[in-house]
Design a protein around this motif. Structure first.
Motif, PDB file in Angstrom:
ATOM      1  N   GLY A   1      23.922  27.720   4.390  1.00  0.00           N
ATOM      2  CA  GLY A   1      22.492  27.464   4.415  1.00  0.00           C
ATOM      3  C   GLY A   1      22.082  26.102   3.870  1.00  0.00           C
ATOM      4  O   GLY A   1      20.896  25.828   3.733  1.00  0.00           O
ATOM      5  N   THR A   2      23.074  25.257   3.576  1.00  0.00           N
ATOM      6  CA  THR A   2      22.763  23.926   3.064  1.00  0.00           C
ATOM      7  C   THR A   2      22.925  22.890   4.175  1.00  0.00           C
ATOM      8  O   THR A   2      23.398  23.198   5.267  1.00  0.00           O
ATOM      9  CB  THR A   2      23.686  23.536   1.895  1.00  0.00           C
ATOM     10  OG1 THR A   2      25.009  23.302   2.407  1.00  0.00           O
ATOM     11  CG2 THR A   2      23.706  24.610   0.815  1.00  0.00           C
ATOM     12  N   ASP A   3      22.577  21.665   3.862  1.00  0.00           N
ATOM     13  CA  ASP A   3      22.773  20.570   4.809  1.00  0.00           C
ATOM     14  C   ASP A   3      24.248  20.315   5.104  1.00  0.00           C
ATOM     15  O   ASP A   3      24.576  19.674   6.094  1.00  0.00           O
ATOM     16  CB  ASP A   3      22.142  19.280   4.268  1.00  0.00           C
ATOM     17  CG  ASP A   3      20.624  19.336   4.217  1.00  0.00           C
ATOM     18  OD1 ASP A   3      20.029  20.206   4.895  1.00  0.00           O
ATOM     19  OD2 ASP A   3      20.028  18.520   3.484  1.00  0.00           O
ATOM     20  N   LEU A   4      25.125  20.836   4.265  1.00  0.00           N
ATOM     21  CA  LEU A   4      26.568  20.641   4.447  1.00  0.00           C
ATOM     22  C   LEU A   4      27.222  21.715   5.316  1.00  0.00           C
ATOM     23  O   LEU A   4      28.369  21.573   5.711  1.00  0.00           O
ATOM     24  CB  LEU A   4      27.265  20.626   3.082  1.00  0.00           C
ATOM     25  CG  LEU A   4      26.956  19.441   2.191  1.00  0.00           C
ATOM     26  CD1 LEU A   4      27.575  19.644   0.821  1.00  0.00           C
ATOM     27  CD2 LEU A   4      27.460  18.158   2.829  1.00  0.00           C
ATOM     28  N   GLU A   5      26.510  22.769   5.609  1.00  0.00           N
ATOM     29  CA  GLU A   5      27.127  23.908   6.299  1.00  0.00           C
ATOM     30  C   GLU A   5      27.795  23.504   7.610  1.00  0.00           C
ATOM     31  O   GLU A   5      28.944  23.888   7.879  1.00  0.00           O
ATOM     32  CB  GLU A   5      26.097  25.015   6.556  1.00  0.00           C
ATOM     33  CG  GLU A   5      26.718  26.249   7.179  1.00  0.00           C
ATOM     34  CD  GLU A   5      25.753  27.410   7.290  1.00  0.00           C
ATOM     35  OE1 GLU A   5      26.219  28.502   7.642  1.00  0.00           O
ATOM     36  OE2 GLU A   5      24.538  27.242   7.025  1.00  0.00           O
TER      37      GLU A   5
ATOM     38  N   ALA B   1      36.173  27.946   4.910  1.00  0.00           N
ATOM     39  CA  ALA B   1      35.600  29.212   5.380  1.00  0.00           C
ATOM     40  C   ALA B   1      34.901  29.934   4.230  1.00  0.00           C
ATOM     41  O   ALA B   1      33.810  30.484   4.401  1.00  0.00           O
ATOM     42  CB  ALA B   1      36.690  30.095   5.985  1.00  0.00           C
ATOM     43  N   SER B   2      35.517  29.917   3.069  1.00  0.00           N
ATOM     44  CA  SER B   2      34.918  30.555   1.897  1.00  0.00           C
ATOM     45  C   SER B   2      33.633  29.870   1.473  1.00  0.00           C
ATOM     46  O   SER B   2      32.639  30.529   1.162  1.00  0.00           O
ATOM     47  CB  SER B   2      35.910  30.553   0.726  1.00  0.00           C
ATOM     48  OG  SER B   2      37.033  31.328   1.045  1.00  0.00           O
ATOM     49  N   LEU B   3      33.654  28.540   1.462  1.00  0.00           N
ATOM     50  CA  LEU B   3      32.456  27.796   1.061  1.00  0.00           C
ATOM     51  C   LEU B   3      31.251  28.160   1.919  1.00  0.00           C
ATOM     52  O   LEU B   3      30.128  28.239   1.427  1.00  0.00           O
ATOM     53  CB  LEU B   3      32.712  26.293   1.135  1.00  0.00           C
ATOM     54  CG  LEU B   3      33.563  25.701   0.015  1.00  0.00           C
ATOM     55  CD1 LEU B   3      33.927  24.258   0.334  1.00  0.00           C
ATOM     56  CD2 LEU B   3      32.854  25.797  -1.325  1.00  0.00           C
ATOM     57  N   ASN B   4      31.480  28.372   3.209  1.00  0.00           N
ATOM     58  CA  ASN B   4      30.380  28.722   4.108  1.00  0.00           C
ATOM     59  C   ASN B   4      30.160  30.226   4.215  1.00  0.00           C
ATOM     60  O   ASN B   4      29.354  30.682   5.012  1.00  0.00           O
ATOM     61  CB  ASN B   4      30.601  28.120   5.493  1.00  0.00           C
ATOM     62  CG  ASN B   4      30.030  26.727   5.618  1.00  0.00           C
ATOM     63  OD1 ASN B   4      29.384  26.218   4.725  1.00  0.00           O
ATOM     64  ND2 ASN B   4      30.280  26.098   6.751  1.00  0.00           N
ATOM     65  N   GLY B   5      30.871  30.998   3.424  1.00  0.00           N
ATOM     66  CA  GLY B   5      30.655  32.441   3.409  1.00  0.00           C
ATOM     67  C   GLY B   5      31.209  33.168   4.614  1.00  0.00           C
ATOM     68  O   GLY B   5      30.760  34.271   4.930  1.00  0.00           O
TER      69      GLY B   5
END
Length: 133
Positions: free
Chosen positions: A9-13, A64-68
């Motif tokens: 949900g961030t600009d980095l997703e 993958a984890s960072l983006n859930g």
């Protein structure tokens, strides 16, 4: 601090998703290079390429984890994966039969082994669920 979903949900997703996909492709590509090296009689090179592949897979898991893109309910997630692994294994074995009928014996055997691996992964997951969850 948990890494799970940190960039969702961030600009980095979008960038993190691109990196996840690139690492996954990289892992497979290095494994393919390892097959080439092995077939060319370069087992040490093949081993090093496999190590790089494992690193790439680990990096992909991080992104993958960072983006859930994971399920924190391990029992449900691994149960589902177990079923998927066994199902995939059976389908892969069917593909090996097609390759065999086409006269591609070595490819058929290699693909059959991959199918057996998938089924074995499913069984291992079942055992891990019983043991830990």
């Amino acid at each position: 601090m948990s890494l799970i979903g940190l960039t969702k949900g961030t600009d980095l997703e979008e960038k993190i998703t691109e990196m996840w996909k690139a690492e996954a492709i990289g892992a497979a590509t290095y494994q393919a290079f390892a097959i080439v090296a092995q077939e060319k009689g370069l087992p040490e090179l093949a081993d090093e390429l496999k190590k790089i592949s494992a690193d790439e897979a680990r990096h992909g898991g991080l992104y993958a984890s960072l983006n859930g893109h994971t399920n924190e309910n391990l029992r449900d997630a691994l149960s589902s994966m177990s079923i998927g692994e066994i199902s995939a294994g059976e389908k892969i074995k069917e593909l090996s039969n097609i390759l065999d009928k086409l006269g591609l014996k070595e490819a058929a055997q290699a693909v059959h082994t991959a199918g057996e691996d998938e089924c074995r992964h499913g069984e291992i997951l079942k055992e891990l669920i019983e043991k830990y969850l």
